[in-house]
Design an enzyme around this catalytic site. Structure first.
Site, PDB file in Angstrom:
ATOM      1  N   ASN A 152       0.821  -1.227   0.000  1.00  0.00           N
ATOM      2  CA  ASN A 152       0.000   0.000   0.000  1.00  0.00           C
ATOM      3  C   ASN A 152       0.849   1.269   0.000  1.00  0.00           C
ATOM      4  O   ASN A 152       0.435   2.284  -0.552  1.00  0.00           O
ATOM      5  CB  ASN A 152      -1.019  -0.006   1.155  1.00  0.00           C
ATOM      6  CG  ASN A 152      -0.388  -0.209   2.507  1.00  0.00           C
ATOM      7  OD1 ASN A 152       0.767  -0.612   2.626  1.00  0.00           O
ATOM      8  ND2 ASN A 152      -1.145   0.073   3.543  1.00  0.00           N
ATOM      9  N   LYS A 175      12.422  -6.542   1.488  1.00  0.00           N
ATOM     10  CA  LYS A 175      11.649  -7.439   0.638  1.00  0.00           C
ATOM     11  C   LYS A 175      10.254  -6.852   0.399  1.00  0.00           C
ATOM     12  O   LYS A 175       9.328  -7.053   1.175  1.00  0.00           O
ATOM     13  CB  LYS A 175      11.493  -8.833   1.256  1.00  0.00           C
ATOM     14  CG  LYS A 175      10.948  -9.814   0.224  1.00  0.00           C
ATOM     15  CD  LYS A 175       9.985 -10.826   0.795  1.00  0.00           C
ATOM     16  CE  LYS A 175       8.648 -10.325   1.133  1.00  0.00           C
ATOM     17  NZ  LYS A 175       7.793  -9.885   0.013  1.00  0.00           N
ATOM     18  N   GLU A 247       4.436  -4.181  12.673  1.00  0.00           N
ATOM     19  CA  GLU A 247       3.393  -3.154  12.512  1.00  0.00           C
ATOM     20  C   GLU A 247       2.296  -3.751  11.641  1.00  0.00           C
ATOM     21  O   GLU A 247       2.534  -4.075  10.489  1.00  0.00           O
ATOM     22  CB  GLU A 247       4.049  -1.922  11.867  1.00  0.00           C
ATOM     23  CG  GLU A 247       3.375  -0.637  12.220  1.00  0.00           C
ATOM     24  CD  GLU A 247       2.468  -0.186  11.126  1.00  0.00           C
ATOM     25  OE1 GLU A 247       1.300  -0.641  11.139  1.00  0.00           O
ATOM     26  OE2 GLU A 247       2.908   0.584  10.275  1.00  0.00           O
ATOM     27  N   CYS A 281      -3.514   1.183   6.877  1.00  0.00           N
ATOM     28  CA  CYS A 281      -3.778   0.527   8.173  1.00  0.00           C
ATOM     29  C   CYS A 281      -4.507   1.442   9.133  1.00  0.00           C
ATOM     30  O   CYS A 281      -5.130   0.977  10.083  1.00  0.00           O
ATOM     31  CB  CYS A 281      -2.491  -0.010   8.780  1.00  0.00           C
ATOM     32  SG  CYS A 281      -1.248   1.258   9.020  1.00  0.00           S
ATOM     33  N   GLU A 380     -10.427  -5.905   9.091  1.00  0.00           N
ATOM     34  CA  GLU A 380      -9.910  -4.767   8.342  1.00  0.00           C
ATOM     35  C   GLU A 380     -10.346  -4.927   6.885  1.00  0.00           C
ATOM     36  O   GLU A 380      -9.980  -5.901   6.231  1.00  0.00           O
ATOM     37  CB  GLU A 380      -8.380  -4.781   8.441  1.00  0.00           C
ATOM     38  CG  GLU A 380      -7.729  -3.585   7.832  1.00  0.00           C
ATOM     39  CD  GLU A 380      -6.207  -3.654   7.910  1.00  0.00           C
ATOM     40  OE1 GLU A 380      -5.633  -4.727   7.643  1.00  0.00           O
ATOM     41  OE2 GLU A 380      -5.590  -2.632   8.238  1.00  0.00           O
TER      42      GLU A 380
HETATM   43  P1  ADP Z   1      -1.346  -8.339   2.567  1.00  0.00           P
HETATM   44  O1  ADP Z   1      -2.399  -9.312   2.955  1.00  0.00           O
HETATM   45  O2  ADP Z   1      -1.731  -6.942   2.789  1.00  0.00           O
HETATM   46  O3  ADP Z   1      -0.679  -8.596   1.262  1.00  0.00           O
HETATM   47  P2  ADP Z   1       0.751  -9.615   4.005  1.00  0.00           P
HETATM   48  O4  ADP Z   1       0.889  -9.547   5.468  1.00  0.00           O
HETATM   49  O5  ADP Z   1       0.395 -10.928   3.406  1.00  0.00           O
HETATM   50  O6  ADP Z   1      -0.242  -8.473   3.654  1.00  0.00           O
HETATM   51  O7  ADP Z   1       2.058  -9.115   3.280  1.00  0.00           O
HETATM   52  C1  ADP Z   1       2.973  -8.201   3.857  1.00  0.00           C
HETATM   53  C2  ADP Z   1       4.375  -8.641   3.473  1.00  0.00           C
HETATM   54  O8  ADP Z   1       4.640  -9.913   4.067  1.00  0.00           O
HETATM   55  C3  ADP Z   1       4.591  -8.830   1.984  1.00  0.00           C
HETATM   56  O9  ADP Z   1       5.905  -8.403   1.658  1.00  0.00           O
HETATM   57  C4  ADP Z   1       4.448 -10.329   1.803  1.00  0.00           C
HETATM   58  O10 ADP Z   1       5.101 -10.822   0.658  1.00  0.00           O
HETATM   59  C5  ADP Z   1       5.105 -10.823   3.072  1.00  0.00           C
HETATM   60  N1  ADP Z   1       4.736 -12.192   3.464  1.00  0.00           N
HETATM   61  C6  ADP Z   1       3.617 -12.886   3.180  1.00  0.00           C
HETATM   62  N2  ADP Z   1       3.640 -14.109   3.742  1.00  0.00           N
HETATM   63  C7  ADP Z   1       4.824 -14.206   4.403  1.00  0.00           C
HETATM   64  C8  ADP Z   1       5.458 -15.225   5.197  1.00  0.00           C
HETATM   65  N3  ADP Z   1       4.871 -16.395   5.422  1.00  0.00           N
HETATM   66  N4  ADP Z   1       6.679 -14.964   5.729  1.00  0.00           N
HETATM   67  C9  ADP Z   1       7.274 -13.771   5.526  1.00  0.00           C
HETATM   68  N5  ADP Z   1       6.739 -12.772   4.796  1.00  0.00           N
HETATM   69  C10 ADP Z   1       5.533 -12.976   4.227  1.00  0.00           C
END
Ligand code: ADP
Length: 478
Positions: A152, A175, A247, A281, A380
């Protein structure tokens, strides 16, 4: 024509050693806009090793040297704002004039503020029980961070970690999600030009599996994560004893009391629901209105919604672009359908807008008489929706406000000072804003949730990137 992007690893722009690529389309146009390599484990190991070397080097720099590096980044950042903002709009969907330009500009501010903060980051001289003992503390870099960031605010949120992280001598592997990584990679050219040591910043776009490889990597000391609560919980269960800043999701209540300025409250609520198409958020996720002013508020919010101009985010009159991705649009569909099934009334919008290049353009939506147990109230939504709930009195409003696990940022509208404190004292939320939208933000505001697992940022954000080391001297006894 689609761009072929490269990874930034150990100070080099590289294809990496993996076989796969992510192919990414724009939510704005539906067109294929870029291809980015998927890193292999070997690429990740290389980034971690280079990060270790970089932080070992930077820990010996003075705070003033690191501050100068941050100020060079800040200076190089500014001339690139417009170009990077256009990429942000294309890959993320937010309106260029109304949001992207400010967003990228503000992202650079983290370096300026971190440069100021690090010069004032001092330890303590601690009293001792022994006459010949001297004891004091100093701040040391934590070491190698993985910053796992969402889509976002794909440039700003990484910089929340990179600014204070670099200023204190840490190295970071960022990442971003694979589908919002172009603007960040484009801007990352400034790091080399600013003299950031090779490896102090690597950028490895990817999905959850790349995130997981970082979270479980033995060479990483700390995790910075901004994203959803379920992913955050998973990370916490996997990261072991790494330091972390987490966060996560918010479901911020906004309460409108009898003595509020109703028009102002309605305008602020609408803004908090449509800004970045609600993908924030701290978006206005739940509007709790006292019965006595309910009808007046509903009328005012329908009027206030006139301001929303959904459309091409490159058009200067547009203030709401498409949603970023299908998962978010599908969640909106589910939340609206569930609210309807439970007897709520959709007063405006409630579906995908037609006649746009993709199906991600969502109508601005107002739903009235939302039952508390509906999905749009409990979870949310992360879309352009204003769900209105009713409360009998102040006590009832506090009860509704607090029945969530996601207490990040709340707002109260009242012109009665005593009532403002009544709510601030009772709402379990990281921040309570009086007489403005939940979507109110200062770059270095302390930030973090109550009622959840969120750790957020303290007032001295820069300290979160340091380990406190105590040095004890035993002097010669003359
Ligand atoms: P959204 O649902 O808003 O995409 P996420 O929490 O899934 O939010 O994603 C936030 C970040 O966490 C992204 O960079 C995503 O690629 C990463 N992510 C998703 N799953 C995992 C995981 N199992 N371990 C580490 N990072 C992850």
């Amino acid at each position: 024509m689609a761009r072929d992007l490269k990874l930034l690893i150990a100070g080099e722009w590289t294809e990496g050693t993996g076989d796969d690529h992510y192919e990414i389309s724009s939510p704005v146009t539906g067109e294929h806009i870029y291809s980015v390599p998927k890193a292999s484990q070997q690429d990740i190991d290389r980034a971690v090793a280079a990060a270790r070397e970089a932080t070992e080097e930077m820990r010996h720099w003075t705070a003033f040297e690191r501050a100068d590096m941050c100020l060079r980044i800040y200076d190089l950042w500014q001339p690139r704002v417009d170009e990077v903002a256009r990429i942000l709009t294309l890959e993320q969907g937010k309106p260029l004039q109304a949001e992207s330009i400010d967003d990228i500009e503000e992202s650079g501010d983290y370096f300026q503020i971190a440069a100021e903060d690090v010069k004032r980051l001092s330890g303590e001289y601690i009293p001792t029980t022994e006459r010949n003992r001297r004891m004091f503390t100093v701040h040391r870099p934590v070491g190698v961070w993985a910053a796992i960031t969402p889509w976002n605010f794909p440039v700003m949120i990484p910089m929340e970690y990179v600014g204070p992280g670099l200023a204190t001598g840490n190295a970071l592997i960022v990442k971003p999600p694979e589908f919002t990584s172009w603007a960040l990679l484009e801007m990352a050219q400034v790091f080399e030009e600013a003299g950031v040591p090779k490896g102090a910043i690597s950028i490895i776009p990817g999905a959850g599996d790349i995130g997981e490889a970082l979270v479980t990597h033995q060479g990483i000391d700390a995790i910075g994560f901004t994203g959803s609560s379920p992913t955050g919980a998973r990370i916490v269960s996997q990261m072991g004893l790494k330091r972390s800043i987490m966060e996560m999701s918010g479901n911020g209540p906004t309460i409108v009391t009898e003595d509020a300025d109703i028009v102002k409250a309605a305008e602020a609520a609408v803004y908090g629901a449509y800004y970045n198409a609600g993908q924030v958020c701290v978006a206005t996720e739940r509007l709790i209105v006292l019965d006595e002013v309910h009808d007046e508020f509903v009328e005012a919010s329908i009027k206030a919604a006139d301001v929303v101009k959904l459309g091409d985010p490159f058009d200067e009159h547009t203030n709401m672009g498409p949603l970023n991705n299908e998962a978010t649009a599908a969640k909106m569909d589910r939340h609206v359908a569930d609210a309807r099934d439970r007897g709520a009334e959709v007063l405006m919008g409630g579906g995908r807008a037609i006649g746009h290049p993709t199906e991600l353009y969502y109508e601005f939506t107002i739903i009235d008489d939302v039952p508390e147990d509906s999905m749009v109230s409990q979870e949310e939504s992360f879309g352009p929706v204003l769900p209105i709930l009713r409360a009998r009195d102040d006590e009832d409003a506090v009860g509704v406000a607090n029945r969530t696990r996601l207490g990040l940022q709340a707002a109260v509208f009242t012109n009665d000072l005593t009532k403002a404190f009544y709510y601030a004292d009772r709402i379990r939320s990281g921040t309570v804003i009086v007489n403005d939208s939940t979507d109110t933000w200062e770059t270095f505001q302390p930030f973090g949730g109550a009622a959840g697992t969120d750790t957020g940022w303290g007032r001295q954000r820069i300290e979160e990137f340091t380990d406190l080391q105590t040095i004890v001297f035993s002097l010669r006894e003359d």
